[in-house]
Motif scaffolding. Structure first.
Motif, PDB file in Angstrom:
ATOM      1  N   GLY A  83      -0.709  -4.340  -1.487  1.00  0.00           N
ATOM      2  CA  GLY A  83      -0.269  -3.553  -0.347  1.00  0.00           C
ATOM      3  C   GLY A  83       0.404  -4.389   0.725  1.00  0.00           C
ATOM      4  O   GLY A  83      -0.063  -5.484   1.057  1.00  0.00           O
ATOM      5  N   SER A  84       1.507  -3.902   1.247  1.00  0.00           N
ATOM      6  CA  SER A  84       2.181  -4.495   2.398  1.00  0.00           C
ATOM      7  C   SER A  84       2.446  -3.385   3.394  1.00  0.00           C
ATOM      8  O   SER A  84       2.716  -2.251   3.005  1.00  0.00           O
ATOM      9  CB  SER A  84       3.512  -5.138   1.998  1.00  0.00           C
ATOM     10  N   MET A  85       2.392  -3.717   4.678  1.00  0.00           N
ATOM     11  CA  MET A  85       2.624  -2.702   5.702  1.00  0.00           C
ATOM     12  C   MET A  85       3.697  -3.185   6.670  1.00  0.00           C
ATOM     13  O   MET A  85       3.648  -4.313   7.157  1.00  0.00           O
ATOM     14  CB  MET A  85       1.334  -2.392   6.457  1.00  0.00           C
ATOM     15  N   PRO A 138      -7.982   2.686  -0.736  1.00  0.00           N
ATOM     16  CA  PRO A 138      -8.882   1.556  -0.423  1.00  0.00           C
ATOM     17  C   PRO A 138      -8.405   0.204  -0.954  1.00  0.00           C
ATOM     18  O   PRO A 138      -8.528  -0.806  -0.267  1.00  0.00           O
ATOM     19  CB  PRO A 138     -10.205   1.964  -1.087  1.00  0.00           C
ATOM     20  N   GLU A 139      -7.864   0.191  -2.185  1.00  0.00           N
ATOM     21  CA  GLU A 139      -7.430  -1.085  -2.770  1.00  0.00           C
ATOM     22  C   GLU A 139      -6.300  -1.713  -1.956  1.00  0.00           C
ATOM     23  O   GLU A 139      -6.278  -2.925  -1.730  1.00  0.00           O
ATOM     24  CB  GLU A 139      -6.968  -0.888  -4.219  1.00  0.00           C
ATOM     25  N   LEU A 140      -5.362  -0.875  -1.518  1.00  0.00           N
ATOM     26  CA  LEU A 140      -4.246  -1.386  -0.732  1.00  0.00           C
ATOM     27  C   LEU A 140      -4.694  -1.740   0.679  1.00  0.00           C
ATOM     28  O   LEU A 140      -4.213  -2.712   1.272  1.00  0.00           O
ATOM     29  CB  LEU A 140      -3.110  -0.349  -0.678  1.00  0.00           C
ATOM     30  N   LEU A 198      -4.505  -5.441   3.112  1.00  0.00           N
ATOM     31  CA  LEU A 198      -4.020  -5.581   4.489  1.00  0.00           C
ATOM     32  C   LEU A 198      -4.987  -6.360   5.378  1.00  0.00           C
ATOM     33  O   LEU A 198      -4.591  -6.855   6.431  1.00  0.00           O
ATOM     34  CB  LEU A 198      -3.766  -4.201   5.099  1.00  0.00           C
ATOM     35  N   LEU A 199      -6.238  -6.476   4.950  1.00  0.00           N
ATOM     36  CA  LEU A 199      -7.226  -7.220   5.737  1.00  0.00           C
ATOM     37  C   LEU A 199      -6.787  -8.661   5.937  1.00  0.00           C
ATOM     38  O   LEU A 199      -6.961  -9.233   7.009  1.00  0.00           O
ATOM     39  CB  LEU A 199      -8.597  -7.186   5.043  1.00  0.00           C
TER      40      LEU A 199
END
Length: 344
Positions: free
Chosen positions: A159-161, A279-281, A285-286
């Motif tokens: 995941g990327s935001m 949840p996985e993505l 991000l954490l």
């Protein structure tokens, strides 16, 4: 077909970040070749319609300063075309300027658009670009382009935001495996902040200023999270009661108060996307946090403000103003990537 292939040989393909505040043009093999305000000055003709007087920087200088027969127009509003005829003139001018004013050039073009664009709005951009001289038009969603331009690993199974705060829209998106998992296109960004500063000064001090002055205030002392040593700036305008010019001083705390609604809307959009992220993505991000791009990323302490709200790391792209144009340009240079990320 022969003509098209000849034109293709002698043209340089373009990627365009058609922004509400500024338009950036990336040319294949050369990088960014144009960065100018999205403004057109039109002169009213004597029964012959309107004539383009100036485009870009020259036209922006005319905003709020024109006589009756000249109108300075921003054809883009909230990230989409508001004035079709003027947008066509502006795009045509920028395309010709990028190609050193050669008129026969018809480039293949990729244009960044908001993720929430409607089919009607997209058709308006397509028609404007075609009439302005583009031979072939592709679209890429702005958050995807910004993520590519900011160097996020969009093709990985992680995941990327990205948060792209422009002039007309704020684009918030979570990306993975070369696609957008979820996004929000918020029509709240830099322009709305300028309008709020203008209204705040008018309401509190009974002083009328222009949007250009409001933008200058935001850029000089605007602060998403001001500290005790508040910066100050002199503001000049017209006194609402007497009608005569007047000057006063305001501080960064007042500017923060003026733009609080927009800051809360942007942070609220981030929280909404985070709540909807699988949840996985979300776990990815954490560690990686989120990436800020767009002119709004340059508002002082914007990263600190968002970090205090979402409790995640917040990073600013190396060159936030050009991230969308660079990302669209990279897609232009890589046909495989373009096919993967193109908005249809």
């Amino acid at each position: 077909m022969v003509l098209r292939s000849i034109l293709g040989i002698f043209s340089h393909d373009l990627a365009i970040d058609l922004g509400t505040a500024n338009t950036l043009v990336y040319m294949k093999g050369k990088g960014i070749v144009l960065n100018e305000p999205s403004v057109v000055a039109m002169k009213n003709g004597n029964g012959n319609g309107k004539k383009v007087l100036a485009v870009g920087r020259e036209a922006k200088l005319m905003l709020g300063r024109t006589p009756e027969n000249i109108t300075a127009i921003r054809p883009m509003m909230d990230g989409v075309i508001a004035d079709f005829e003027v947008a066509e003139a502006m795009l045509g001018y920028f395309i010709r300027k990028a190609h050193a004013r050669r008129r026969l050039v018809r480039p293949r073009t990729i244009i960044g658009v908001p993720s929430g664009i409607t089919q009607v709005e997209k058709r308006a951009v397509l028609e404007s670009a075609g009439l302005a001289g583009a031979r072939e038009v592709h679209f890429i969603e702005e958050p995807m382009a910004a993520a590519i331009g900011a160097g996020l690993p969009i093709s990985e199974a992680k995941g990327s935001m990205i948060v792209d705060i422009g002039g007309g829209t704020t684009e918030v998106a979570v990306l993975s495996l070369g696609g957008i998992v979820d996004s929000i296109s918020l029509r709240v960004a830099g322009d709305k902040m300028d309008e709020s500063i203008l209204e705040y000064i008018k309401r509190k001090y009974r002083l009328v200023i222009g949007l250009g002055t409001a933008e200058a205030i935001k850029m000089s002392i605007g602060n998403a999270q001001p500290d005790e040593s508040l910066e100050r700036v002199e503001v000049k305008g017209r006194d609402l009661a007497s009608g005569v010019p007047k000057a006063l001083t305001i501080d960064a705390g007042e500017v923060r108060e003026a733009i609080e609604e927009q800051l809360n809307a942007i942070s609220g959009a981030l929280l909404t996307i985070l709540e909807r992220t699988p949840p996985e993505l979300a776990a990815d991000l954490l560690d990686k946090g989120i990436m800020l791009a767009g002119g709004g990323a340059l508002l002082k302490n914007m990263d600190c403000f968002l970090r205090s709200v979402i409790k995640l790391p917040v990073n600013i792209a190396e060159d936030p103003m050009t991230a969308v144009a660079i990302g669209a340009g990279k897609a232009l240079d890589d046909l495989k990537l373009l096919r993967r990320v193109e908005k249809r």
